[in-house]
Design an enzyme around this catalytic site. Structure first.
Site, PDB file in Angstrom:
ATOM      1  N   CYS A 291      -2.026  -2.226   7.787  1.00  0.00           N
ATOM      2  CA  CYS A 291      -1.994  -3.105   6.808  1.00  0.00           C
ATOM      3  C   CYS A 291      -0.861  -4.056   6.648  1.00  0.00           C
ATOM      4  O   CYS A 291      -0.834  -5.535   6.395  1.00  0.00           O
ATOM      5  CB  CYS A 291      -2.245  -2.397   5.602  1.00  0.00           C
ATOM      6  SG  CYS A 291      -4.214  -2.134   5.122  1.00  0.00           S
TER       7      CYS A 291
ATOM      8  N   ASP B 299       0.988  -1.301   0.046  1.00  0.00           N
ATOM      9  CA  ASP B 299      -0.157  -0.049  -0.008  1.00  0.00           C
ATOM     10  C   ASP B 299       0.849   1.354   0.152  1.00  0.00           C
ATOM     11  O   ASP B 299       0.324   2.399   0.739  1.00  0.00           O
ATOM     12  CB  ASP B 299      -1.080   0.142   1.210  1.00  0.00           C
ATOM     13  CG  ASP B 299      -1.903  -1.012   1.197  1.00  0.00           C
ATOM     14  OD1 ASP B 299      -1.875  -1.809   0.121  1.00  0.00           O
ATOM     15  OD2 ASP B 299      -2.983  -1.320   2.131  1.00  0.00           O
TER      16      ASP B 299
ATOM     17  N   LYS C  81      -7.124  -5.015  -2.598  1.00  0.00           N
ATOM     18  CA  LYS C  81      -7.863  -5.368  -1.277  1.00  0.00           C
ATOM     19  C   LYS C  81      -8.587  -4.588  -1.004  1.00  0.00           C
ATOM     20  O   LYS C  81      -8.683  -2.942  -1.350  1.00  0.00           O
ATOM     21  CB  LYS C  81      -7.010  -5.835  -0.251  1.00  0.00           C
ATOM     22  CG  LYS C  81      -6.107  -4.678   0.217  1.00  0.00           C
ATOM     23  CD  LYS C  81      -5.270  -5.173   1.193  1.00  0.00           C
ATOM     24  CE  LYS C  81      -4.191  -3.932   1.538  1.00  0.00           C
ATOM     25  NZ  LYS C  81      -4.925  -2.895   1.994  1.00  0.00           N
TER      26      LYS C  81
HETATM   27  C1  VGL Z   1      -4.735   1.108   5.744  1.00  0.00           C
HETATM   28  C2  VGL Z   1      -6.077   2.426   7.077  1.00  0.00           C
HETATM   29  C3  VGL Z   1      -7.137   2.188   6.298  1.00  0.00           C
HETATM   30  C4  VGL Z   1      -3.314   0.625   5.307  1.00  0.00           C
HETATM   31  C5  VGL Z   1      -5.640   0.959   4.716  1.00  0.00           C
HETATM   32  O1  VGL Z   1      -3.291   0.358   4.197  1.00  0.00           O
HETATM   33  O2  VGL Z   1      -2.764   0.344   6.412  1.00  0.00           O
HETATM   34  N1  VGL Z   1      -4.908   1.941   6.788  1.00  0.00           N
HETATM   35  N2  VGL Z   1      -6.887   1.445   5.250  1.00  0.00           N
END
Ligand code: VGL
Ligand code: ZN
Length: 194
Positions: free
Chosen positions: A134, A9, A95
């Site tokens: 994540c 991410d 995801k």
């Molecule tokens: C994430 C908060 C909300 C992440 C994803 O990638 O850690 N954190 N969505």
């Protein structure tokens, strides 16, 4: 042990100026680029995940969740950080695309576990954003799936949505047998082994 790199991410919305900006998040990019270069040079597999939400995702405040709207499919904020050197043809796992389900882990509903196992991967090196959500959930799922896990400790940043998230994440991961190493120590080690 056959290693793979998983980059989690590293997207515009998690970086300074983004919708869910994490302090200094862009500082993970140079270390991850060095790891990507090394894995590519050594012919070792790597995988990328991205948060990929529909505009009405359940985790958004508009739906009672804890997060501002972020990483909406197809928007500029959902793109990888422009400096991240994602190899052409890299495998990207998306995801959080089900509006009704949160999915922090890169293994949740993505096929990542099967992709790693079919390549004989035993050891996962992981870095990216965010450490306490994540990255942590992906590392824990990887341990449950039987992988050895090493977090690239200088290639992660925590969001700390609740005070203490980062410290709790560190303790939880250590309890689960997750190990920690710097990107440069990892690259040196892999250079000797492969
Ligand atoms: C994430 C908060 C909300 C992440 C994803 O990638 O850690 N954190 N969505
Ligand atoms: Zn998200």
């Amino acid at each position: 042990m056959r290693p793979a790199l998983v980059v989690v991410d590293v997207q515009v919305d998690f970086c300074p100026g983004g919708a869910l900006a994490v302090e200094d998040a862009d500082q993970v990019v140079p270390g991850l680029n060095a790891a990507i270069e090394a894995f590519a040079r050594l012919g070792l597999p790597m995988f990328f995940t991205r948060d990929w939400h529909p505009p009405n995702h359940i985790s958004f405040r508009s739906r009672g969740g804890i997060w501002p709207r972020h990483c909406v499919q197809g928007t500029p904020g959902a793109k990888f950080h422009p400096d991240l050197r994602v190899p052409t043809g890299a495998t990207v796992f998306s995801k959080g695309d089900d509006p009704a389900k949160e999915a922090y882990s890169g293994f949740q509903g993505t096929g990542l576990e099967g992709a790693m196992k079919s390549l004989g991967v035993e050891e996962m090196y992981i870095g990216g954003l965010t450490f306490d959500y994540c990255v942590m959930e992906s590392a824990l799922d990887a341990r449950r799936a039987g992988f050895s896990v090493v977090v690239l400790e200088d290639c992660v940043k925590a969001v700390n949505a609740r005070p203490g998230d980062e410290a709790r994440a560190l303790a939880t991961m250590k309890d689960a047998g997750v190990k920690f190493a710097t990107a440069s120590a990892t690259i040196e080690r892999l250079n000797m082994l492969y």
